[in-house]
Write a protein that holds these residues in place. Structure first.
Motif, short mmCIF file in Angstrom:
data_model
loop_
_atom_site.label_atom_id
_atom_site.label_comp_id
_atom_site.label_asym_id
_atom_site.label_seq_id
_atom_site.Cartn_x
_atom_site.Cartn_y
_atom_site.Cartn_z
N LEU A 254 21.46 18.80 -62.25
CA LEU A 254 22.61 19.71 -62.19
C LEU A 254 23.78 19.00 -61.53
O LEU A 254 23.63 18.35 -60.50
CB LEU A 254 22.24 20.96 -61.39
CG LEU A 254 23.37 21.97 -61.15
CD1 LEU A 254 23.77 22.65 -62.44
CD2 LEU A 254 22.95 23.00 -60.11
N TYR B 152 31.31 24.11 -61.48
CA TYR B 152 29.96 24.07 -62.06
C TYR B 152 30.06 23.76 -63.56
O TYR B 152 29.93 24.65 -64.40
CB TYR B 152 29.25 25.40 -61.83
CG TYR B 152 28.91 25.65 -60.37
CD1 TYR B 152 27.62 25.45 -59.89
CD2 TYR B 152 29.88 26.08 -59.47
CE1 TYR B 152 27.30 25.67 -58.56
CE2 TYR B 152 29.58 26.30 -58.13
CZ TYR B 152 28.29 26.09 -57.69
OH TYR B 152 27.98 26.30 -56.35
N ASP C 245 28.03 22.35 -65.60
CA ASP C 245 26.80 22.56 -66.35
C ASP C 245 26.48 24.04 -66.54
O ASP C 245 25.54 24.38 -67.26
CB ASP C 245 25.61 21.88 -65.66
CG ASP C 245 25.73 20.37 -65.68
OD1 ASP C 245 26.52 19.86 -66.50
OD2 ASP C 245 25.04 19.69 -64.89
N ASN C 246 27.22 24.90 -65.87
CA ASN C 246 26.95 26.34 -65.94
C ASN C 246 28.13 27.12 -66.49
O ASN C 246 28.35 28.27 -66.13
CB ASN C 246 26.56 26.89 -64.57
CG ASN C 246 25.24 26.34 -64.07
OD1 ASN C 246 25.16 25.75 -63.00
ND2 ASN C 246 24.18 26.52 -64.84
N ARG D 295 15.23 28.74 -58.03
CA ARG D 295 15.90 28.58 -59.31
C ARG D 295 16.20 29.91 -59.99
O ARG D 295 17.28 30.10 -60.54
CB ARG D 295 15.01 27.70 -60.17
CG ARG D 295 15.55 27.40 -61.59
CD ARG D 295 17.04 27.16 -61.62
NE ARG D 295 17.42 25.81 -61.82
CZ ARG D 295 18.52 25.43 -62.46
NH1 ARG D 295 19.33 26.32 -63.00
NH2 ARG D 295 18.87 24.18 -62.55
N TYR E 211 19.09 31.45 -58.26
CA TYR E 211 20.29 30.67 -58.56
C TYR E 211 20.83 31.05 -59.93
O TYR E 211 22.05 31.26 -60.11
CB TYR E 211 20.00 29.18 -58.49
CG TYR E 211 21.13 28.33 -59.03
CD1 TYR E 211 22.28 28.10 -58.27
CD2 TYR E 211 21.07 27.79 -60.31
CE1 TYR E 211 23.33 27.34 -58.77
CE2 TYR E 211 22.11 27.02 -60.81
CZ TYR E 211 23.23 26.81 -60.04
OH TYR E 211 24.28 26.06 -60.54
N ASP E 212 19.96 31.15 -60.92
CA ASP E 212 20.39 31.54 -62.27
C ASP E 212 21.03 32.93 -62.25
O ASP E 212 22.01 33.18 -62.95
CB ASP E 212 19.20 31.53 -63.23
CG ASP E 212 18.72 30.11 -63.53
OD1 ASP E 212 19.47 29.15 -63.23
OD2 ASP E 212 17.60 29.96 -64.06
N VAL F 29 24.48 32.54 -61.00
CA VAL F 29 25.33 31.96 -62.04
C VAL F 29 25.82 33.03 -63.00
O VAL F 29 26.99 33.07 -63.39
CB VAL F 29 24.57 30.85 -62.80
CG1 VAL F 29 25.32 30.44 -64.06
CG2 VAL F 29 24.37 29.64 -61.90
N ALA G 208 29.44 32.23 -67.92
CA ALA G 208 28.38 31.40 -67.37
C ALA G 208 27.33 31.05 -68.41
O ALA G 208 27.07 31.82 -69.34
CB ALA G 208 27.72 32.10 -66.18
N ILE H 261 23.29 28.92 -68.68
CA ILE H 261 22.15 28.40 -67.93
C ILE H 261 21.58 27.22 -68.69
O ILE H 261 21.18 27.35 -69.85
CB ILE H 261 21.05 29.48 -67.75
CG1 ILE H 261 21.64 30.71 -67.04
CG2 ILE H 261 19.87 28.93 -66.98
CD1 ILE H 261 22.11 30.46 -65.64
N ASP H 262 21.58 26.04 -68.04
CA ASP H 262 21.06 24.83 -68.67
C ASP H 262 21.70 24.58 -70.02
O ASP H 262 21.06 24.20 -71.00
CB ASP H 262 19.54 24.91 -68.83
CG ASP H 262 18.83 24.97 -67.48
OD1 ASP H 262 19.38 24.41 -66.52
OD2 ASP H 262 17.76 25.58 -67.40
#
Length: 334
Positions: A155, A170, A172-173, A289, A292-293, A296, A302, A304-305
């Motif tokens: 991340l 962020y 990546d998000n 995790r 955290y998701d 996000v 937003a 996720i991955d």
């Protein structure tokens, strides 16, 4: 007869117009639904644990470490450097006392004329060299571990130092940003207008260290921090995570952060960056995790991955499906 056909055609056209309008409203509502869907996540800031990730009154030595590199660095400091410097200091103190007692003018009126002693000179040359080698080996290893590149797929979080607050991006998000300001202290001059006072929420930590928006990260996995500055040189430093890296305008410095367990960890800008240098603290909140998701997903747009949440993707097929009745209605009207 002609008027009846005209009335029928007019009715079909009116019906098609109504269906088209309904379809248009459905299509228009779909993007709004897709944008609102990521906000379905939930997040309540974590309450910090007293004495964990923060300075303590009358504290002595390093803060307790909550990263593997921090534990290694603390071991070098506590079990390698401190014993060595303690032994050297005591040895030098003993030698000074011996010299003062045995070789002063009263105890030794006739001074020795010895000018060289090969054995002693070899010893006091080799021993310091061996000591420095013993210190250098773990020290170089620690430096190498600190700047080991992040693994593929880690991340990425972009940290930007500003006068006088932090911005966390962020990419990546969904590439949203979080602006982090120090909370105002009750009874003291206002530092940040429009920001609440510390202690007004149950999850607030120490004054001068708590912020309105923390940097939230997942615990137990490597995080690539890319650090820069928007104006002058800042320094992103969190002592309990053994992390410190300068934020330089026009340059990106990169380092891996990995926090072993969930918690809230505090730091401060450690570079003299202007009048409010002491008012730009750092608060890092490490979450499991799944939590955290969920955090996000409280931000618009937003992902996720790299994948949009299912709720956001469901809005797109709904928009496509709404176009079919409109086409059918128009065809029927024709």
């Amino acid at each position: 007869m002609t008027s009846g056909k005209n009335a029928s055609a007019f009715g079909k056209s009116l019906k098609a117009l109504g269906l088209s309008l309904a379809s248009f409203l459905a299509v228009a509502a779909a993007p709004a639904l897709a944008q609102d869907a990521p906000a379905a996540g939930s997040y309540t800031p974590m309450k910090p644990t007293e004495g964990v990730g923060m300075p303590v009154p009358e504290g002595l030595g390093l803060q307790d470490q909550y990263s593997k590199i921090g534990e290694y660095g603390a071991w070098i400091h506590n079990d390698v450097l401190l014993p060595i410097i303690t032994i050297i200091t005591l040895l030098v103190l003993i030698l000074l006392i011996v010299v003062m007692v045995r070789f002063n003018r009263r105890a030794n009126p006739v001074a020795s004329k010895t000018s060289h002693n090969t054995l002693i000179e070899v010893i006091w040359t080799l021993v310091p060299v061996l000591i420095l080698i013993g210190i250098a080996v773990p020290s170089i290893d620690l430096i190498a571990k600190q700047y080991k590149p992040a693994p593929k797929g880690a991340l990425t979080i972009k940290v930007t130092g500003n006068q006088w607050f932090w911005t966390y991006g962020y990419p990546d998000n969904g590439d949203f940003e979080v602006v982090s300001n120090m909370l105002n202290v009750p009874g003291q001059p206002t530092i940040n207008n429009g920001v609440r006072e510390v202690g007004s929420e149950p999850w607030d930590g120490p004054s001068h260290l708590e912020v309105d928006n923390r940097m939230v990260v997942p615990a137990g996995e490597p995080i690539r921090l890319q650090i820069t500055a928007a104006d002058v040189i800042h320094s992103f430093a969190v002592p309990s995570l053994w992390f410190k890296l300068d934020a330089v305008p026009g340059r990106i410095n990169e380092k891996v952060l990995m926090i072993e367990k969930p918690g809230v960890y505090y730091g401060q800008c450690s570079e003299l960056c202007g009048a409010k240098h002491g008012y730009m603290p750092i608060a890092v909140e490490a979450l499991p995790r799944d939590k955290y998701d969920a955090w996000v997903l409280t931000h618009p747009g937003a992902v996720i991955d790299g994948q949009k949440p299912a709720a956001a993707e469901a809005a797109a097929p709904a928009a496509d499906a709404s176009e079919a009745p409109a086409a059918d209605a128009i065809a029927e009207a024709e």
